[in-house]
Design an enzyme around this catalytic site. Structure first.
Site, PDB file in Angstrom:
ATOM      1  N   HIS A 236      13.370  -0.783  -6.925  1.00  0.00           N
ATOM      2  CA  HIS A 236      13.071   0.654  -6.889  1.00  0.00           C
ATOM      3  C   HIS A 236      13.057   1.292  -8.269  1.00  0.00           C
ATOM      4  CE1 HIS A 236      13.129   0.259  -2.627  1.00  0.00           C
ATOM      5  NE2 HIS A 236      14.355  -0.214  -2.658  1.00  0.00           N
ATOM      6  N   ARG A 293       9.758  17.529  -8.884  1.00  0.00           N
ATOM      7  CA  ARG A 293      10.066  17.571 -10.327  1.00  0.00           C
ATOM      8  C   ARG A 293       8.904  16.988 -11.122  1.00  0.00           C
ATOM      9  NH1 ARG A 293      12.453  12.823  -8.247  1.00  0.00           N
ATOM     10  NH2 ARG A 293      11.431  11.002  -9.151  1.00  0.00           N
TER      11      ARG A 293
HETATM   12  C1  MV4 Z   1       8.837   1.792   3.281  1.00  0.00           C
HETATM   13  C2  MV4 Z   1       8.434   0.459   3.033  1.00  0.00           C
HETATM   14  C3  MV4 Z   1       7.828  -0.208   4.063  1.00  0.00           C
HETATM   15  N1  MV4 Z   1       7.677   0.374   5.272  1.00  0.00           N
HETATM   16  N2  MV4 Z   1       8.644   2.334   4.494  1.00  0.00           N
HETATM   17  C4  MV4 Z   1      11.113   2.457  -0.847  1.00  0.00           C
HETATM   18  C5  MV4 Z   1      11.390   3.698  -1.598  1.00  0.00           C
HETATM   19  C6  MV4 Z   1      11.184   4.795  -0.635  1.00  0.00           C
HETATM   20  N3  MV4 Z   1      10.549   5.909  -1.286  1.00  0.00           N
HETATM   21  C7  MV4 Z   1      10.343   4.236   0.446  1.00  0.00           C
HETATM   22  N4  MV4 Z   1      10.312   2.820   0.248  1.00  0.00           N
HETATM   23  C8  MV4 Z   1       9.675   2.012   1.119  1.00  0.00           C
HETATM   24  N5  MV4 Z   1       9.433   2.531   2.340  1.00  0.00           N
HETATM   25  C9  MV4 Z   1       8.084   1.630   5.458  1.00  0.00           C
HETATM   26  N6  MV4 Z   1       7.939   2.180   6.664  1.00  0.00           N
HETATM   27  C10 MV4 Z   1       8.645  -0.076   1.780  1.00  0.00           C
HETATM   28  C11 MV4 Z   1       9.285   0.687   0.823  1.00  0.00           C
HETATM   29  C12 MV4 Z   1       9.478   0.027  -0.438  1.00  0.00           C
HETATM   30  C13 MV4 Z   1       8.874   0.478  -1.602  1.00  0.00           C
HETATM   31  C14 MV4 Z   1       8.070   1.618  -1.611  1.00  0.00           C
HETATM   32  C15 MV4 Z   1       7.499   2.046  -2.777  1.00  0.00           C
HETATM   33  C16 MV4 Z   1       7.697   1.350  -3.956  1.00  0.00           C
HETATM   34  C17 MV4 Z   1       8.476   0.244  -3.957  1.00  0.00           C
HETATM   35  C18 MV4 Z   1       9.084  -0.207  -2.796  1.00  0.00           C
HETATM   36  C19 MV4 Z   1       9.880  -1.341  -2.830  1.00  0.00           C
HETATM   37  C20 MV4 Z   1      10.471  -1.777  -1.695  1.00  0.00           C
HETATM   38  C21 MV4 Z   1      10.280  -1.087  -0.488  1.00  0.00           C
END
Ligand code: MV4
Length: 495
Positions: A236, A293
């Site tokens: 992240h 932000r």
């Molecule tokens: C998710 C996902 C897969 N499916 N939601 C991670 C940060 C948060 N803002 C939301 N995130 C995610 N939500 C669903 N339904 C995978 C992630 C996620 C991710 C998202 C954006 C950038 C990097 C990531 C790394 C791992 C998981």
């Protein structure tokens, strides 16, 4: 209202970045700093600077009573919170309102709505913005969770409403573990955020992280500045950001942009904001959350649009209507940003703080470095160990990548280990170059050996060149070139 003096409630590169625009606008700047930042560049750059306490953030950069005191004493009209620290704190926003100090940012209400992932999703749903299939609102108990799981299938994801940026997320692979995972998630959310509410979504397997930059004034005008692709991240923590994304079509870009504008209008947003989406492998997009932000990676949007986001933030905070409409905003060229951290990529990215013994920035066409350090400075242990943001801009994506690789080669940092080589590995990888990657890129393609192998290859290549020197004689012009190249960094200070 005309803003004539701004207090910057932040530190490091972003404080300096904000002050530079203030200076261009003829606005006076006030720095507040902790004891760890006495000698920092942003403190020296400001027109006035005040120490507000010990290094630990809670006693300085988060202590808004002290910050407000300085704002009043210096008669600052407005406060720019940068990113992190107080930037998304509705309590701070409300205090400033009652003190009659302008916050360069959205209202406390907008921060509150978007600070709750559930409230944000509800708002999105009301405006027909696509959401990942899942629970409607918080899940009350195990029975409800199981019913939803039956509908959407596994794997699924439990998320904390008060979370964000990956905090408080749990993957559930099968029906047997849902009981345990739900309990863990709720307990975790309660202790970490003081709010046990969690919701469920279908787990999107290979998503890309695409975010839309928005800009809103106090008269109801909202525009978007296209997207940033931020899929290359590690735990992240974003590593590479770019604009535009290599996978968006003009239609998709427009559709996502319209959704971002619509959700911004729904919360009466003011200022610069970012609407995050997941994009699945079929190019379906889903609203995730909104960040209220200025973001770390805002420079890539500035590069492709020619719009100074900090200038626009200040203008709209002062009540001015946006001077352009959506059709006036055009994107041109391609921008990449890598985050340079004082971390050791060969040792699980352990922070490697210390003194910047050598610190020579890359220069030349299309290169921008946003940083807050100089050679000889110490990187404080109290804050995020980001040394700099390196931004490359060029006409095409390929040229931007080649330019970034060149700039990373030029960047000369010693005294601390950095993520520069890791960033170079990432952008030079076939998966990145081809545009065929998702949020699992680092997990899928990186191992510390990749950097060690590269080091070894360089050494081997160097020995081969040196051997050539011996055979040809050192004066042979063809043999000169590689020797010079390999000496570039060590001789540069003497050139
Ligand atoms: C998710 C996902 C897969 N499916 N939601 C991670 C940060 C948060 N803002 C939301 N995130 C995610 N939500 C669903 N339904 C995978 C992630 C996620 C991710 C998202 C954006 C950038 C990097 C990531 C790394 C791992 C998981």
């Amino acid at each position: 209202m005309v803003i004539k003096k701004v207090l910057i409630a932040n530190r490091g590169e972003i404080a300096l970045r904000i002050m530079r625009t203030c200076k261009e606008m003829g606005i006076k700047t006030v720095a507040v700093f902790s004891e760890a930042d006495r000698n920092a560049l942003f403190v020296r750059y400001a027109d006035e600077a005040y120490c507000i306490g010990p290094p630990v953030s809670s006693a300085s950069y988060l202590d808004f009573e002290k910050i407000i005191k300085v704002a009043k004493a210096t008669k600052a009209d407005a406060i720019h919170p940068g990113y992190g620290f107080l930037s998304e704190n509705p309590v701070f926003a409300r205090r400033l309102e009652s003190e009659g100090i302008t916050l360069i940012g959205p209202s406390a209400e907008a921060m509150e709505v978007m600070g709750s992932k559930l409230a944000a999703k509800e708002t999105a749903k009301r405006h027909n913005i696509p959401l990942v299939p899942g629970s409607e609102g918080a899940v009350a108990d195990l029975e409800e969770a199981k019913a939803i799981a039956l509908e959407i299938g596994f794997p699924l994801l439990i998320k904390a409403s008060a979370g964000g940026g990956g905090k408080g997320m749990r993957i559930v692979e099968n029906a047997e573990s849902i009981d345990e995972q739900l309990n863990l998630a709720m307990n975790e959310a309660r202790s970490a955020f003081g709010d046990a509410s969690v919701f469920i979504e279908r787990y999107v397997k290979s998503p890309r992280h695409i975010e839309i930059q928005v800009l809103a004034d106090k008269h109801g005008n909202v525009v978007h500045l296209f997207e940033r692709e931020c899929s290359i991240q590690r735990r992240h923590q974003k590593v590479v950001e770019e604009a535009p994304s290599s996978v968006l079509t003009p239609d998709l870009r427009e559709a996502m942009g319209e959704c971002a504008v619509s959700i911004s209008k729904a919360c009466d947003y003011v200022g610069a904001g970012t609407v995050e989406f997941l994009l699945d492998d079929q190019l379906n997009f889903f609203f995730l959350e909104m960040n209220t932000r200025l973001q770390v990676e805002h420079p890539v949007s500035e590069m492709i649009t020619g719009i100074d986001l900090v200038r626009q933030q200040i203008l709209v905070a002062g009540g001015q209507p946006l001077a352009f409409s959506q059709s006036d905003i055009k994107m041109k060229g391609h921008a990449l940003e890598v985050r340079v951290y004082a971390e050791d990529p060969t040792n699980n990215f352990l922070p490697d703080i210390g003194t910047l013994k050598t610190y020579v920035r890359p220069q030349g066409p299309g290169i921008r470095v946003d940083d807050g350090f100089e050679e000889g400075m110490q990187i404080p242990i109290y804050y995020d160990p980001m040394i700099a943001k390196l931004i490359a801009y060029a006409n095409t994506r390929e040229e931007a990548i080649d330019r970034m690789i060149r700039a990373i080669d030029e960047y000369d940092i010693s005294g601390v280990k950095t993520t520069l080589k890791f960033c170079q590995f990432a952008i030079n990888h076939d998966a990145f170059r081809s545009g065929n990657f998702d949020t699992h890129f680092v997990q899928d393609h990186f191992s510390p050996e990749e950097l060690e192998v590269e080091n070894k290859q360089n050494e081997e290549a160097l020995s081969a060149f040196l051997a050539l020197d011996l055979i040809r004689g050192v004066d042979a012009p063809s043999a000169q070139e590689p020797t010079k190249r390999s000496n570039w960094k060590s001789t540069r200070n003497r050139l």
